[in-house]
Write a protein that holds these residues in place. Structure first.
Motif, PDB file in Angstrom:
ATOM      1  N   ASN A  65      19.621  -0.405   6.220  1.00 55.58           N
ATOM      2  CA  ASN A  65      18.895   0.979   5.780  1.00 55.58           C
ATOM      3  C   ASN A  65      17.779   1.293   6.620  1.00 55.58           C
ATOM      4  O   ASN A  65      17.550   2.401   7.140  1.00 55.58           O
ATOM      5  CB  ASN A  65      18.587   0.781   4.209  1.00 55.58           C
ATOM      6  CG  ASN A  65      19.506   0.424   3.006  1.00 55.58           C
ATOM      7  OD1 ASN A  65      20.552   1.012   3.377  1.00 55.58           O
ATOM      8  ND2 ASN A  65      19.277  -0.339   2.428  1.00 55.58           N
ATOM      9  N   ARG A  66      16.794   0.338   6.830  1.00 63.14           N
ATOM     10  CA  ARG A  66      15.749   0.332   7.787  1.00 63.14           C
ATOM     11  C   ARG A  66      15.081  -0.923   8.031  1.00 63.14           C
ATOM     12  O   ARG A  66      15.479  -1.882   7.494  1.00 63.14           O
ATOM     13  CB  ARG A  66      14.684   1.446   7.003  1.00 63.14           C
ATOM     14  CG  ARG A  66      13.861   0.893   5.856  1.00 63.14           C
ATOM     15  CD  ARG A  66      13.046   1.575   5.075  1.00 63.14           C
ATOM     16  NE  ARG A  66      12.324   1.230   4.087  1.00 63.14           N
ATOM     17  CZ  ARG A  66      11.148   0.454   4.011  1.00 63.14           C
ATOM     18  NH1 ARG A  66      10.550   0.171   5.230  1.00 63.14           N
ATOM     19  NH2 ARG A  66      10.436   0.018   3.207  1.00 63.14           N
ATOM     20  N   ILE A  67      14.001  -0.814   8.992  1.00 63.55           N
ATOM     21  CA  ILE A  67      13.535  -2.182   9.436  1.00 63.55           C
ATOM     22  C   ILE A  67      12.419  -2.446   8.231  1.00 63.55           C
ATOM     23  O   ILE A  67      11.564  -1.534   7.810  1.00 63.55           O
ATOM     24  CB  ILE A  67      12.691  -2.000  10.609  1.00 63.55           C
ATOM     25  CG1 ILE A  67      13.800  -1.635  11.775  1.00 63.55           C
ATOM     26  CG2 ILE A  67      11.777  -3.077  11.102  1.00 63.55           C
ATOM     27  CD1 ILE A  67      13.177  -1.624  13.105  1.00 63.55           C
TER      28      ILE A  67
ATOM     29  N   VAL B 201       8.499  -6.849  11.217  1.00 63.93           N
ATOM     30  CA  VAL B 201       8.300  -7.397  12.248  1.00 63.93           C
ATOM     31  C   VAL B 201       7.919  -8.722  12.189  1.00 63.93           C
ATOM     32  O   VAL B 201       6.601  -8.896  11.712  1.00 63.93           O
ATOM     33  CB  VAL B 201       7.690  -6.748  13.496  1.00 63.93           C
ATOM     34  CG1 VAL B 201       8.092  -7.328  14.813  1.00 63.93           C
ATOM     35  CG2 VAL B 201       8.027  -5.297  13.587  1.00 63.93           C
TER      36      VAL B 201
ATOM     37  N   GLY C 116      -0.829  -1.023   7.787  1.00 68.33           N
ATOM     38  CA  GLY C 116      -1.758   0.078   8.332  1.00 68.33           C
ATOM     39  C   GLY C 116      -2.542   0.903   7.098  1.00 68.33           C
ATOM     40  O   GLY C 116      -2.271   0.569   6.070  1.00 68.33           O
ATOM     41  N   GLN C 117      -3.160   1.784   7.621  1.00 65.31           N
ATOM     42  CA  GLN C 117      -3.621   2.664   6.576  1.00 65.31           C
ATOM     43  C   GLN C 117      -2.858   3.367   5.686  1.00 65.31           C
ATOM     44  O   GLN C 117      -3.185   3.873   4.575  1.00 65.31           O
ATOM     45  CB  GLN C 117      -4.660   3.849   7.316  1.00 65.31           C
ATOM     46  CG  GLN C 117      -5.763   3.296   7.835  1.00 65.31           C
ATOM     47  CD  GLN C 117      -6.881   4.155   8.713  1.00 65.31           C
ATOM     48  OE1 GLN C 117      -6.401   5.042   9.047  1.00 65.31           O
ATOM     49  NE2 GLN C 117      -7.827   3.701   8.852  1.00 65.31           N
ATOM     50  N   GLU C 118      -1.800   3.764   6.048  1.00 61.74           N
ATOM     51  CA  GLU C 118      -0.693   4.158   5.398  1.00 61.74           C
ATOM     52  C   GLU C 118       0.037   3.487   4.178  1.00 61.74           C
ATOM     53  O   GLU C 118       0.815   3.769   3.514  1.00 61.74           O
ATOM     54  CB  GLU C 118       0.643   5.061   6.120  1.00 61.74           C
ATOM     55  CG  GLU C 118      -0.175   5.993   6.975  1.00 61.74           C
ATOM     56  CD  GLU C 118       0.966   7.044   7.473  1.00 61.74           C
ATOM     57  OE1 GLU C 118       2.126   6.875   6.983  1.00 61.74           O
ATOM     58  OE2 GLU C 118       0.578   7.725   8.436  1.00 61.74           O
TER      59      GLU C 118
ATOM     60  N   TYR D  36       6.229   1.083   4.430  1.00 63.35           N
ATOM     61  CA  TYR D  36       6.689   1.383   5.863  1.00 63.35           C
ATOM     62  C   TYR D  36       6.892  -0.076   6.531  1.00 63.35           C
ATOM     63  O   TYR D  36       7.111  -1.229   5.630  1.00 63.35           O
ATOM     64  CB  TYR D  36       5.631   2.114   6.693  1.00 63.35           C
ATOM     65  CG  TYR D  36       5.334   3.340   6.214  1.00 63.35           C
ATOM     66  CD1 TYR D  36       6.373   4.336   6.612  1.00 63.35           C
ATOM     67  CD2 TYR D  36       4.457   4.033   5.580  1.00 63.35           C
ATOM     68  CE1 TYR D  36       6.412   5.930   6.273  1.00 63.35           C
ATOM     69  CE2 TYR D  36       4.288   5.248   4.995  1.00 63.35           C
ATOM     70  CZ  TYR D  36       5.150   6.079   5.666  1.00 63.35           C
ATOM     71  OH  TYR D  36       5.136   7.464   4.953  1.00 63.35           O
ATOM     72  N   CYS D  37       7.268  -0.111   7.540  1.00 67.05           N
ATOM     73  CA  CYS D  37       7.295  -1.554   8.296  1.00 67.05           C
ATOM     74  C   CYS D  37       6.268  -2.309   8.167  1.00 67.05           C
ATOM     75  O   CYS D  37       4.977  -1.804   8.870  1.00 67.05           O
ATOM     76  CB  CYS D  37       7.991  -1.320   9.611  1.00 67.05           C
ATOM     77  SG  CYS D  37       8.070  -2.750  10.564  1.00 67.05           S
ATOM     78  N   ASP D  38       6.014  -3.541   7.788  1.00 71.54           N
ATOM     79  CA  ASP D  38       5.172  -4.430   7.838  1.00 71.54           C
ATOM     80  C   ASP D  38       5.036  -5.227   9.134  1.00 71.54           C
ATOM     81  O   ASP D  38       6.183  -5.569   9.422  1.00 71.54           O
ATOM     82  CB  ASP D  38       5.142  -5.313   6.724  1.00 71.54           C
ATOM     83  CG  ASP D  38       5.090  -4.776   5.219  1.00 71.54           C
ATOM     84  OD1 ASP D  38       4.454  -3.500   5.131  1.00 71.54           O
ATOM     85  OD2 ASP D  38       5.591  -5.274   4.174  1.00 71.54           O
ATOM     86  N   LEU D  39       3.891  -5.842   9.311  1.00 70.10           N
ATOM     87  CA  LEU D  39       3.748  -6.792  10.234  1.00 70.10           C
ATOM     88  C   LEU D  39       3.748  -8.128   9.428  1.00 70.10           C
ATOM     89  O   LEU D  39       2.879  -8.310   8.599  1.00 70.10           O
ATOM     90  CB  LEU D  39       2.642  -6.508  11.300  1.00 70.10           C
ATOM     91  CG  LEU D  39       2.550  -7.459  12.660  1.00 70.10           C
ATOM     92  CD1 LEU D  39       3.466  -6.833  13.445  1.00 70.10           C
ATOM     93  CD2 LEU D  39       1.188  -7.280  13.103  1.00 70.10           C
TER      94      LEU D  39
ATOM     95  N   VAL E 225      13.188  -9.366  13.736  1.00 67.84           N
ATOM     96  CA  VAL E 225      13.263  -8.097  13.214  1.00 67.84           C
ATOM     97  C   VAL E 225      14.043  -8.082  12.150  1.00 67.84           C
ATOM     98  O   VAL E 225      15.117  -8.503  12.067  1.00 67.84           O
ATOM     99  CB  VAL E 225      13.523  -6.891  14.187  1.00 67.84           C
ATOM    100  CG1 VAL E 225      13.561  -5.473  13.597  1.00 67.84           C
ATOM    101  CG2 VAL E 225      12.442  -6.800  15.531  1.00 67.84           C
TER     102      VAL E 225
ATOM    103  N   PHE F  21      15.787  -6.394   8.710  1.00 71.82           N
ATOM    104  CA  PHE F  21      16.452  -5.126   8.370  1.00 71.82           C
ATOM    105  C   PHE F  21      16.888  -5.013   6.900  1.00 71.82           C
ATOM    106  O   PHE F  21      17.293  -6.266   6.374  1.00 71.82           O
ATOM    107  CB  PHE F  21      17.709  -4.481   9.090  1.00 71.82           C
ATOM    108  CG  PHE F  21      17.386  -4.163  10.619  1.00 71.82           C
ATOM    109  CD1 PHE F  21      17.225  -2.881  11.015  1.00 71.82           C
ATOM    110  CD2 PHE F  21      17.272  -5.336  11.235  1.00 71.82           C
ATOM    111  CE1 PHE F  21      16.879  -2.681  12.457  1.00 71.82           C
ATOM    112  CE2 PHE F  21      17.313  -5.002  12.762  1.00 71.82           C
ATOM    113  CZ  PHE F  21      16.967  -3.788  13.217  1.00 71.82           C
ATOM    114  N   THR F  22      16.757  -4.234   6.165  1.00 70.51           N
ATOM    115  CA  THR F  22      17.015  -4.132   4.522  1.00 70.51           C
ATOM    116  C   THR F  22      18.514  -3.843   4.543  1.00 70.51           C
ATOM    117  O   THR F  22      19.059  -2.876   5.181  1.00 70.51           O
ATOM    118  CB  THR F  22      16.431  -3.062   3.815  1.00 70.51           C
ATOM    119  OG1 THR F  22      16.474  -1.979   4.402  1.00 70.51           O
ATOM    120  CG2 THR F  22      14.655  -3.419   3.925  1.00 70.51           C
TER     121      THR F  22
END
Lengths: 144, 144
Positions: free
Chosen positions: A9-11, A14, A54-56, A60-63, A88, A90-91
């Motif tokens: 589906n998406r990343i 990382v 991050g601020q959002e 989203y993608c986490d570190l 990396v 992925f879901t």
């Protein structure tokens, strides 16, 4: 590997291998303003995982900082190659179907970060170590 | 580096250095069902960039394949270290302010992927080569 009929589906994140997740998260916070979204220890896997956002924020993608908590392949990798990007993730909606589609019989499913079923693919793709994680097996969102 | 008052927003993409972006994108498509979201050449930088996305499409973190199109530091890095994860790119609202906050006078701002102003930080963080990209300087979304 054959063509996947169940695409990812998406990343999700990382993964960054570090010797000390506390020190690394402090560096990412100081430089980039990243904050800790979650901090957990997977005893079975032998890692501490710290998720930075991050601020959002979340969604989203986490570190993901990966700190080995005992000797093993991950600590050996760290000693040999140093800290830095490791994988990396992925879901996928169905990790078992994904592995069947990939004909990857070597991948071992385990209980990964945030309680989700996860596995690392046996073969790198484009030099990238790929993790799959099953979103449907996630723990309920905090606050619910 | 001092504390950033302008924190980053989220991860925009993970950069993967490869010798042949066409071959690598075919492998990611075959294995994970990733599709090409954008494919561009930055002549000034000397790279071809191919952005891959999962089924949830654009708006999340992309996988960015980075193919050097001529000899230089990137091709040398590829020859020395092989293909694999190369950098992590975070979005910022104001790249100049971010660099001031970081007191990073060595970073050089250039016109990066998708027409956006970008730079690589002079110092790695947690072993990660960090790129910043200014979302406000992006090209208009396609279709608009």
């Amino acid at each position: 590997m054959s063509r996947a009929s169940v695409g990812v589906n998406r990343i999700d994140h990382v993964g960054v291998l570090v010797p000390d997740a506390s020190a690394a998260s402090a560096q990412f916070e100081a430089a980039l303003g990243l904050t800790i979204d979650e901090d957990e220890v997977l005893e079975d896997v032998g890692v501490r995982l710290v998720y930075l956002v991050g601020q959002e924020g979340h969604g989203y993608c986490d570190l993901q900082l990966v700190e080995p908590i005992r000797d093993g392949p991950l600590r050996a990798h760290l000693n040999e190659h140093g800290q830095g990007p490791h994988h990396v993730c992925f879901t996928t909606d169905d990790i078992d179907q994904s592995l069947l589609d990939l004909d990857d019989t070597g991948a071992k499913v385990f209980r990964g970060g945030k309680g989700r079923r996860a596995c690392f693919l046996s073969e790198r793709i484009g030099g990238v170590l790929v993790e799959l994680i099953e979103t449907s097996t996630a723990k309920p969102a905090r606050g619910l």
